[in-house]
Design an enzyme around this catalytic site. Structure first.
Site, mmCIF file in Angstrom:
data_model
loop_
_atom_site.group_PDB
_atom_site.id
_atom_site.type_symbol
_atom_site.label_atom_id
_atom_site.label_comp_id
_atom_site.label_asym_id
_atom_site.label_seq_id
_atom_site.Cartn_x
_atom_site.Cartn_y
_atom_site.Cartn_z
ATOM 1 N N CYS A 57 -5.654 -1.757 -21.562
ATOM 2 C CA CYS A 57 -4.192 -1.619 -21.500
ATOM 3 C C CYS A 57 -3.396 -2.667 -22.270
ATOM 4 O O CYS A 57 -2.603 -2.315 -23.142
ATOM 5 C CB CYS A 57 -3.735 -1.618 -20.055
ATOM 6 S SG CYS A 57 -4.337 -0.199 -19.158
HETATM 7 C C1 UDX Z 1 -3.800 -4.136 -16.519
HETATM 8 C C2 UDX Z 1 -2.585 -4.197 -15.587
HETATM 9 O O1 UDX Z 1 -2.736 -5.291 -14.675
HETATM 10 C C3 UDX Z 1 -2.399 -2.883 -14.849
HETATM 11 O O2 UDX Z 1 -1.240 -2.937 -14.026
HETATM 12 C C4 UDX Z 1 -2.252 -1.800 -15.921
HETATM 13 O O3 UDX Z 1 -1.915 -0.570 -15.435
HETATM 14 C C5 UDX Z 1 -3.519 -1.745 -16.768
HETATM 15 O O4 UDX Z 1 -3.681 -3.031 -17.392
HETATM 16 P P1 UDX Z 1 -6.425 -4.397 -16.290
HETATM 17 O O5 UDX Z 1 -6.497 -4.100 -17.752
HETATM 18 O O6 UDX Z 1 -7.387 -3.731 -15.386
HETATM 19 O O7 UDX Z 1 -4.964 -4.041 -15.721
HETATM 20 O O8 UDX Z 1 -6.668 -5.962 -16.134
HETATM 21 P P2 UDX Z 1 -5.926 -7.247 -15.578
HETATM 22 O O9 UDX Z 1 -6.591 -7.667 -14.348
HETATM 23 O O10 UDX Z 1 -4.457 -7.093 -15.529
HETATM 24 O O11 UDX Z 1 -6.318 -8.294 -16.737
HETATM 25 C C6 UDX Z 1 -6.078 -8.016 -18.125
HETATM 26 C C7 UDX Z 1 -6.623 -9.120 -18.993
HETATM 27 O O12 UDX Z 1 -5.852 -10.298 -18.873
HETATM 28 C C8 UDX Z 1 -8.071 -9.534 -18.676
HETATM 29 O O13 UDX Z 1 -8.770 -9.758 -19.881
HETATM 30 C C9 UDX Z 1 -7.895 -10.823 -17.888
HETATM 31 O O14 UDX Z 1 -9.012 -11.667 -17.952
HETATM 32 C C10 UDX Z 1 -6.684 -11.425 -18.596
HETATM 33 N N1 UDX Z 1 -5.932 -12.388 -17.773
HETATM 34 C C11 UDX Z 1 -5.301 -11.959 -16.625
HETATM 35 C C12 UDX Z 1 -5.826 -13.712 -18.183
HETATM 36 O O15 UDX Z 1 -6.380 -14.120 -19.225
HETATM 37 N N2 UDX Z 1 -5.066 -14.566 -17.432
HETATM 38 C C13 UDX Z 1 -4.426 -14.185 -16.299
HETATM 39 O O16 UDX Z 1 -3.763 -15.027 -15.677
HETATM 40 C C14 UDX Z 1 -4.547 -12.834 -15.879
#
Ligand code: UDX
Length: 447
Positions: free
Chosen positions: A269
């Site tokens: 996403c």
């Molecule tokens: C995301 C959104 O959270 C969700 O609401 C949407 O509909 C789809 O995209 P997702 O892709 O499953 O969900 O992952 P998420 O847990 O949000 O993390 C996304 C990325 O950001 C990951 O690579 C994670 O490691 C990274 N991340 C997240 C960070 O590097 N730092 C953070 O503080 C949070």
């Protein structure tokens, strides 16, 4: 009430499985392999809680899967949850949405029932009005409002928490095209959620579509912002992004979530949606530099890590580098847009021998990197004899490795913690050369 869910990817399948707890659901996908897999009771994706929901839906006969759009005939509500992948310019490819809309339109033409069509797929603002509605009207030979209802209803599911996010969402965003569609979707969700219904945000279809993009790109911006602060910290002896983010996050206007510095965001996403909204702003003649910067920081984060490791080793060429974790985040087997895959490819292009370990994402890693890397089930085997180790995913298994393990097992004990899972006070001592994203008391000032 009978529901149809078109598109059995991540969002579609989790949504269908959750809805089947209360309603009869037919899941449709063009992928015959996936449909037969599901009908055999096999779960094609790794998602907490999904196997048991699928099992109870199938055995309780509230959930079935097919490739045949004719099975939509008796349905009351049809959810469109097909994929909207990136095109080469970052804009979204709407072909699955248009195909699904046309086929659903033909089903509307064949029945007297007034059906509600709900768009869950992530589509750029205006798509429901300018693409989906006209297509449905053309194929159905009926007009939106009289012949069928239409509503935008984006989902906000996180991988790994998709079932929880569907069953207990923070909010349900709905953008109905007319009053009747609005009433129908609200009544559906009230029936589904019961007395503890989440807050419903009712707005225009365009706003609903934009809320999805604005939410995801805002969170992506938070991550790139904290990674930008992390880079500042690394040039500043005494600074640590963990403390900075903690201090910032206590301000409720900022909040603590999505402020964890790391190797950058991956997954299906954030990168795709940031590129899509960027392309969308350009199409509208707007300056897209904000999102370009967010993506640029994210795209260069693996290089940032490589250059730190390179500095510690002198040169990468011919060195054995262990990558601990390749999934885009912990508790996932998904490597889509994973920064660890980008990092591995960069290291390989610089002449390093790359070793990979991950509790769940080895299959994805093999698919992406093939014979270009070596694969180890046990993290200790992966770091044994290596010249550097880089932690890219915060798996519990990796947290158990002690400084002594790295010192004892590695050829040269150089550890880069890109997820900040280790305590610098413990790991930064002794023979281990310990580096972490956003820590300034380490020799990281680039010349
Ligand atoms: C995301 C959104 O959270 C969700 O609401 C949407 O509909 C789809 O995209 P997702 O892709 O499953 O969900 O992952 P998420 O847990 O949000 O993390 C996304 C990325 O950001 C990951 O690579 C994670 O490691 C990274 N991340 C997240 C960070 O590097 N730092 C953070 O503080 C949070």
């Amino acid at each position: 009430m009978k529901l149809g869910v078109v598109g059995l990817g991540y969002a579609g399948l989790c949504t269908a499985a959750c809805f089947a707890r209360k309603f009869e659901v037919i899941g449709i996908d063009v992928d015959r392999g996936r449909v037969s897999q599901l009908n055999r009771g096999e779960v094609p994706i790794h998602e907490e809680g999904l196997p048991s929901l699928l099992k109870s839906g199938i055995t309780g006969r509230t959930l079935s899967f097919t490739t045949d759009y004719d099975s939509l005939l008796g349905t009351d509500i049809v959810f469109i949850a097909v994929g909207t992948p990136s095109k080469s310019d970052g804009a979204i490819d709407l072909s699955q949405v248009t195909t699904a809309s046309a086929l659903i339109g033909r089903q509307i033409a064949r029945s007297k029932k007034t059906r509600l069509i709900v768009i869950k797929s992530t589509v750029t603002p205006g798509t429901a009005t300018t693409v989906v509605k006209p297509l449905l009207e053309k194929e159905a030979g009926k007009s939106c409002g009289d012949g069928f209802g239409l509503c935008s209803n984006p989902e906000f599911l996180r991988e790994g928490a998709a079932i929880e996010d569907t069953l207990r969402p923070d909010r349900v965003v709905i953008g109905p095209f007319d009053e009747r569609s609005g009433r129908a979707i609200k009544s559906f969700y009230r029936r589904f959620y019961g007395p503890r219904s989440p807050k419903m945000v009712e707005t225009t279809p365009e706003n609903a579509e934009l809320i999805k993009y604005a939410s995801n790109t805002f969170l992506a911006t938070k991550i790139s912002f904290v990674n930008f602060i992390a880079r500042i910290c690394e040039t500043l002896p005494g600074a640590d992004v963990g403390d900075v983010a903690f201090g910032m996050g206590l301000d409720p206007r900022i909040g603590r979530q999505y402020l964890e510095a790391g190797p950058g965001f991956g997954g299906a996403c954030f990168p795709k949606d940031s590129r899509a909204l960027g392309a969308f702003t350009l199409q509208r003649g707007l300056d897209g530099s904000l999102l370009r910067s967010v993506l640029e920081i994210n795209d260069t984060q693996p290089d940032w890590i490589v250059s730190s490791v390179e500095k510690a080793l002198g040169s990468i060429r011919g060195k054995d580098v262990a990558i601990l974790g390749v999934a885009f985040k912990e508790e996932s087997d998904d490597v889509r847009e994973s920064r660890a895959i980008v990092l591995a490819k960069r290291l390989i292009s610089k002449g390093a021998q790359v070793r990979i370990t991950d509790p769940k994402a080895m299959e994805g890693a093999r698919r992406e990197l093939g014979k270009g890397a070596e694969y180890y089930d046990d993290p200790r085997d992966c770091i044994r004899g290596a010249d550097a180790a880089i932690v890219m995913v915060a798996w519990e298994k990796f947290k158990k490795l002690k400084p002594g393990d790295f010192v004892r097992l590695m050829r040269t004990p150089v550890l880069f913690d890109a997820r900040r899972i280790y305590d610098a006070a413990e790991y930064g001592l002794g023979a281990l050369k310990f580096m972490a994203i956003g820590r300034g008391d380490l020799p990281k000032v680039r010349g």
